[in-house]
Design a protein around this motif. Sequence first.
Motif, short mmCIF file in Angstrom:
data_model
loop_
_atom_site.label_atom_id
_atom_site.label_comp_id
_atom_site.label_asym_id
_atom_site.label_seq_id
_atom_site.Cartn_x
_atom_site.Cartn_y
_atom_site.Cartn_z
N PHE A 139 0.87 -1.17 0.00
CA PHE A 139 0.00 0.00 0.00
C PHE A 139 0.91 1.23 0.00
O PHE A 139 1.93 1.25 0.68
CB PHE A 139 -0.89 0.00 1.24
CG PHE A 139 -2.03 0.96 1.16
CD1 PHE A 139 -3.27 0.54 0.71
CD2 PHE A 139 -1.87 2.29 1.53
CE1 PHE A 139 -4.34 1.43 0.63
CE2 PHE A 139 -2.93 3.19 1.44
CZ PHE A 139 -4.16 2.74 0.99
N TYR A 140 0.52 2.26 -0.74
CA TYR A 140 1.31 3.48 -0.83
C TYR A 140 0.53 4.66 -0.25
O TYR A 140 -0.56 4.95 -0.72
CB TYR A 140 1.70 3.77 -2.29
CG TYR A 140 2.73 2.78 -2.76
CD1 TYR A 140 4.08 3.06 -2.65
CD2 TYR A 140 2.34 1.53 -3.24
CE1 TYR A 140 5.03 2.12 -3.03
CE2 TYR A 140 3.29 0.60 -3.62
CZ TYR A 140 4.63 0.89 -3.51
OH TYR A 140 5.57 -0.03 -3.87
N LEU A 141 1.09 5.26 0.77
CA LEU A 141 0.51 6.44 1.40
C LEU A 141 1.37 7.63 1.01
O LEU A 141 2.58 7.61 1.20
CB LEU A 141 0.47 6.26 2.92
CG LEU A 141 -0.21 7.37 3.71
CD1 LEU A 141 -0.78 6.81 5.01
CD2 LEU A 141 0.70 8.54 4.02
N ILE A 142 0.72 8.65 0.45
CA ILE A 142 1.42 9.88 0.10
C ILE A 142 0.78 11.01 0.90
O ILE A 142 -0.44 11.14 0.94
CB ILE A 142 1.32 10.18 -1.41
CG1 ILE A 142 1.88 9.02 -2.23
CG2 ILE A 142 2.06 11.49 -1.73
CD1 ILE A 142 1.71 9.17 -3.73
N MET A 143 1.63 11.81 1.55
CA MET A 143 1.15 12.94 2.34
C MET A 143 1.78 14.22 1.82
O MET A 143 2.99 14.28 1.60
CB MET A 143 1.53 12.74 3.82
CG MET A 143 1.06 13.90 4.72
SD MET A 143 1.50 13.65 6.46
CE MET A 143 0.33 12.38 6.94
N SER A 144 0.96 15.23 1.63
CA SER A 144 1.45 16.56 1.26
C SER A 144 2.03 17.25 2.49
O SER A 144 1.48 17.15 3.58
CB SER A 144 0.31 17.43 0.72
OG SER A 144 -0.15 16.96 -0.50
N ILE A 145 3.13 17.93 2.27
CA ILE A 145 3.68 18.85 3.27
C ILE A 145 3.69 20.21 2.58
O ILE A 145 4.45 20.43 1.64
CB ILE A 145 5.09 18.43 3.73
CG1 ILE A 145 5.09 17.01 4.30
CG2 ILE A 145 5.64 19.44 4.74
CD1 ILE A 145 4.30 16.81 5.57
#
Length: 154
Positions: free
Chosen positions: A118-124
């Motif tokens: 699973f790939y989790l991408i978070m914006s900063i």
Amino acid sequence: MSSQVAKKNKAKLIISEDLLESIAEHGKKQYPHEACGIILGQIEEEDEEITFIGSEIREAKNLSDNPIRFVLDPLDFMRIQDEADKRKLEIVGIYHTHPDHPPIASQYDLEAAVDGLFYLIMSIIKGKRGDFMGWFLNFEGNRKKFVQSPIIVK
């Protein structure tokens, strides 16, 4: 990890707010560069769906010189895999951050993706936590693609 994982049509990640906050802190620390790491936990498989249950994260070194790319250090991956094996955990996913960009998987992210995770991408955004999205690798014939997949915060 089961060889059937990549054959599932639907996936979701269950993760705590505390772990999301840890990912955000890692991203803020690395800003304006991408941060990356590994999500440990358990995998539950049902007929057409797979549930990834994240219970811990491990930060990994980003070997990329490009601030908007990540290359997860293979030595970190092996070390974390060994730790997970000893503790009867699985690598369930990879996380990374997108500095000042939305958490949408890029073509680069797709090309680097590995089946069954699973790939989790978070914006900063400007050094602060932004939105996050989940992605799961799927195939149309020989062509791989990311399918946006839910993240359930518990």
